[in-house]
Design a protein around this motif. Structure first.
Motif, PDB file in Angstrom:
ATOM      1  N   ASP A  81      18.078  45.408  19.213  1.00  0.00           N
ATOM      2  CA  ASP A  81      18.609  46.566  19.944  1.00  0.00           C
ATOM      3  C   ASP A  81      17.469  47.389  20.536  1.00  0.00           C
ATOM      4  N   ALA A  82      16.421  47.623  19.750  1.00  0.00           N
ATOM      5  CA  ALA A  82      15.258  48.375  20.230  1.00  0.00           C
ATOM      6  C   ALA A  82      14.498  47.579  21.290  1.00  0.00           C
ATOM      7  N   MET A  83      14.381  46.283  21.090  1.00  0.00           N
ATOM      8  CA  MET A  83      13.684  45.414  22.042  1.00  0.00           C
ATOM      9  C   MET A  83      14.331  45.503  23.421  1.00  0.00           C
ATOM     10  N   GLN A  84      15.647  45.490  23.435  1.00  0.00           N
ATOM     11  CA  GLN A  84      16.359  45.557  24.711  1.00  0.00           C
ATOM     12  C   GLN A  84      16.009  46.832  25.471  1.00  0.00           C
ATOM     13  N   THR A  85      15.990  47.958  24.779  1.00  0.00           N
ATOM     14  CA  THR A  85      15.703  49.213  25.483  1.00  0.00           C
ATOM     15  C   THR A  85      14.246  49.300  25.922  1.00  0.00           C
ATOM     16  N   LYS A  86      13.356  48.572  25.222  1.00  0.00           N
ATOM     17  CA  LYS A  86      11.938  48.603  25.576  1.00  0.00           C
ATOM     18  C   LYS A  86      11.600  47.683  26.745  1.00  0.00           C
ATOM     19  N   VAL A  87      12.253  46.539  26.840  1.00  0.00           N
ATOM     20  CA  VAL A  87      11.807  45.526  27.801  1.00  0.00           C
ATOM     21  C   VAL A  87      12.699  45.338  29.012  1.00  0.00           C
ATOM     22  N   LEU A  88      13.899  45.848  28.937  1.00  0.00           N
ATOM     23  CA  LEU A  88      14.811  45.613  30.055  1.00  0.00           C
ATOM     24  C   LEU A  88      15.245  46.914  30.689  1.00  0.00           C
ATOM     25  N   PRO A  89      15.373  46.954  31.987  1.00  0.00           N
ATOM     26  CA  PRO A  89      15.039  45.862  32.902  1.00  0.00           C
ATOM     27  C   PRO A  89      13.563  45.869  33.263  1.00  0.00           C
ATOM     28  N   GLY A  90      13.041  44.690  33.490  1.00  0.00           N
ATOM     29  CA  GLY A  90      11.675  44.511  33.966  1.00  0.00           C
ATOM     30  C   GLY A  90      11.698  44.226  35.457  1.00  0.00           C
ATOM     31  N   PRO A  91      10.565  43.876  36.037  1.00  0.00           N
ATOM     32  CA  PRO A  91      10.478  43.715  37.488  1.00  0.00           C
ATOM     33  C   PRO A  91      11.090  42.421  38.039  1.00  0.00           C
ATOM     34  N   ASP A  92      11.423  41.436  37.187  1.00  0.00           N
ATOM     35  CA  ASP A  92      11.939  40.168  37.681  1.00  0.00           C
ATOM     36  C   ASP A  92      13.341  39.919  37.138  1.00  0.00           C
ATOM     37  N   VAL A  93      14.307  39.787  38.040  1.00  0.00           N
ATOM     38  CA  VAL A  93      15.712  39.660  37.670  1.00  0.00           C
ATOM     39  C   VAL A  93      15.973  38.387  36.856  1.00  0.00           C
ATOM     40  N   LYS A  94      15.390  37.253  37.231  1.00  0.00           N
ATOM     41  CA  LYS A  94      15.629  36.007  36.506  1.00  0.00           C
ATOM     42  C   LYS A  94      15.079  36.072  35.078  1.00  0.00           C
ATOM     43  N   ILE A  95      13.912  36.659  34.942  1.00  0.00           N
ATOM     44  CA  ILE A  95      13.341  36.809  33.599  1.00  0.00           C
ATOM     45  C   ILE A  95      14.195  37.784  32.790  1.00  0.00           C
ATOM     46  N   ASN A  96      14.651  38.852  33.427  1.00  0.00           N
ATOM     47  CA  ASN A  96      15.548  39.796  32.755  1.00  0.00           C
ATOM     48  C   ASN A  96      16.781  39.076  32.222  1.00  0.00           C
ATOM     49  N   ASP A  97      17.380  38.205  33.053  1.00  0.00           N
ATOM     50  CA  ASP A  97      18.585  37.483  32.636  1.00  0.00           C
ATOM     51  C   ASP A  97      18.302  36.595  31.422  1.00  0.00           C
ATOM     52  N   ALA A  98      17.174  35.901  31.450  1.00  0.00           N
ATOM     53  CA  ALA A  98      16.816  35.039  30.319  1.00  0.00           C
ATOM     54  C   ALA A  98      16.571  35.874  29.060  1.00  0.00           C
ATOM     55  N   LEU A  99      15.832  36.965  29.205  1.00  0.00           N
ATOM     56  CA  LEU A  99      15.583  37.831  28.054  1.00  0.00           C
ATOM     57  C   LEU A  99      16.879  38.416  27.506  1.00  0.00           C
ATOM     58  N   GLN A 100      17.767  38.846  28.399  1.00  0.00           N
ATOM     59  CA  GLN A 100      19.043  39.413  27.953  1.00  0.00           C
ATOM     60  C   GLN A 100      19.863  38.378  27.202  1.00  0.00           C
ATOM     61  N   GLY A 101      19.864  37.126  27.700  1.00  0.00           N
ATOM     62  CA  GLY A 101      20.569  36.061  26.994  1.00  0.00           C
ATOM     63  C   GLY A 101      20.009  35.849  25.595  1.00  0.00           C
ATOM     64  N   GLY A 102      18.685  35.887  25.476  1.00  0.00           N
ATOM     65  CA  GLY A 102      18.055  35.736  24.168  1.00  0.00           C
ATOM     66  C   GLY A 102      18.357  36.905  23.252  1.00  0.00           C
ATOM     67  N   ILE A 103      18.262  38.100  23.769  1.00  0.00           N
ATOM     68  CA  ILE A 103      18.541  39.299  22.972  1.00  0.00           C
ATOM     69  C   ILE A 103      19.990  39.285  22.501  1.00  0.00           C
ATOM     70  N   ASP A 104      20.918  38.982  23.411  1.00  0.00           N
ATOM     71  CA  ASP A 104      22.332  38.925  23.033  1.00  0.00           C
ATOM     72  C   ASP A 104      22.573  37.857  21.969  1.00  0.00           C
ATOM     73  N   GLY A 105      21.903  36.716  22.135  1.00  0.00           N
ATOM     74  CA  GLY A 105      22.060  35.637  21.169  1.00  0.00           C
ATOM     75  C   GLY A 105      21.528  35.996  19.796  1.00  0.00           C
ATOM     76  N   PHE A 106      20.348  36.606  19.743  1.00  0.00           N
ATOM     77  CA  PHE A 106      19.795  36.988  18.450  1.00  0.00           C
ATOM     78  C   PHE A 106      20.586  38.132  17.820  1.00  0.00           C
ATOM     79  N   ARG A 107      21.177  38.988  18.635  1.00  0.00           N
ATOM     80  CA  ARG A 107      22.053  40.043  18.107  1.00  0.00           C
ATOM     81  C   ARG A 107      23.280  39.394  17.452  1.00  0.00           C
TER      82      ARG A 107
END
Length: 150
Positions: free
Chosen positions: A78-104
């Motif tokens: 939950d904290a990671m999401q608020t720290k890293v998203l959104p970043g400057p690249d939409v595709k990387i954001n999508d991948a990170l969000q998928g990972g964060i949602d999955g680990f949540r």
């Protein structure tokens, strides 16, 4: 449980995430890349206690320790999401969000595990972890970094 612990160990080998901003598909900066690596490394560190609780020296899962570690993981993502998203690249954001949602989701499933759980629930947990791990690895690859092989 050994399969899950092995997946936890692989995930622990990853590195990094951070920095807020509006996604504009701007070039990825070294600063943001390092922030991502730091956040994923922290994610890997969070996974270690889960694996330790699942595979103890006497091969008996310590459910209290596992539930505590999974609760900590949930707070971290939950904290990671608020720290890293959104970043400057939409595709990387999508991948990170998928990972964060999955680990949540994995953390929520993990907290619900008991000694009486069916193999189906354990298989679902392992699949959730694998999918989350894949998303994080995809983000790391997009950042042009080497990803450890399973």
């Amino acid at each position: 449980m050994r399969y899950i612990a092995a997946t936890v160990a692989v995930t622990s080998a990853l590195a990094g995430c951070a920095v807020a901003g509006t996604p504009t598909s701007a070039p990825v900066t070294d600063e943001w890349r390092e922030a991502v690596f730091d956040a994923v490394a922290g994610l890997g560190a969070q996974m270690g206690p889960i694996g330790d609780a699942m595979v103890t020296h006497d091969h008996v899962t310590n459910y209290t320790a596992m539930h505590n570690a999974c609760t900590d993981l949930r707070g971290y993502v939950d904290a990671m999401q608020t720290k890293v998203l959104p970043g400057p690249d939409v595709k990387i954001n999508d991948a990170l969000q998928g990972g964060i949602d999955g680990f949540r989701s994995m953390a929520d499933q993990c907290v619900a595990l008991t000694p009486a759980n069916s193999s189906r629930r354990l298989d679902k947990l392992a699949r959730t972890m694998d999918e989350a791990d894949k998303h994080i690895k995809d983000a790391i690859k997009m950042l042009n970094a080497a990803v450890p092989k399973n």
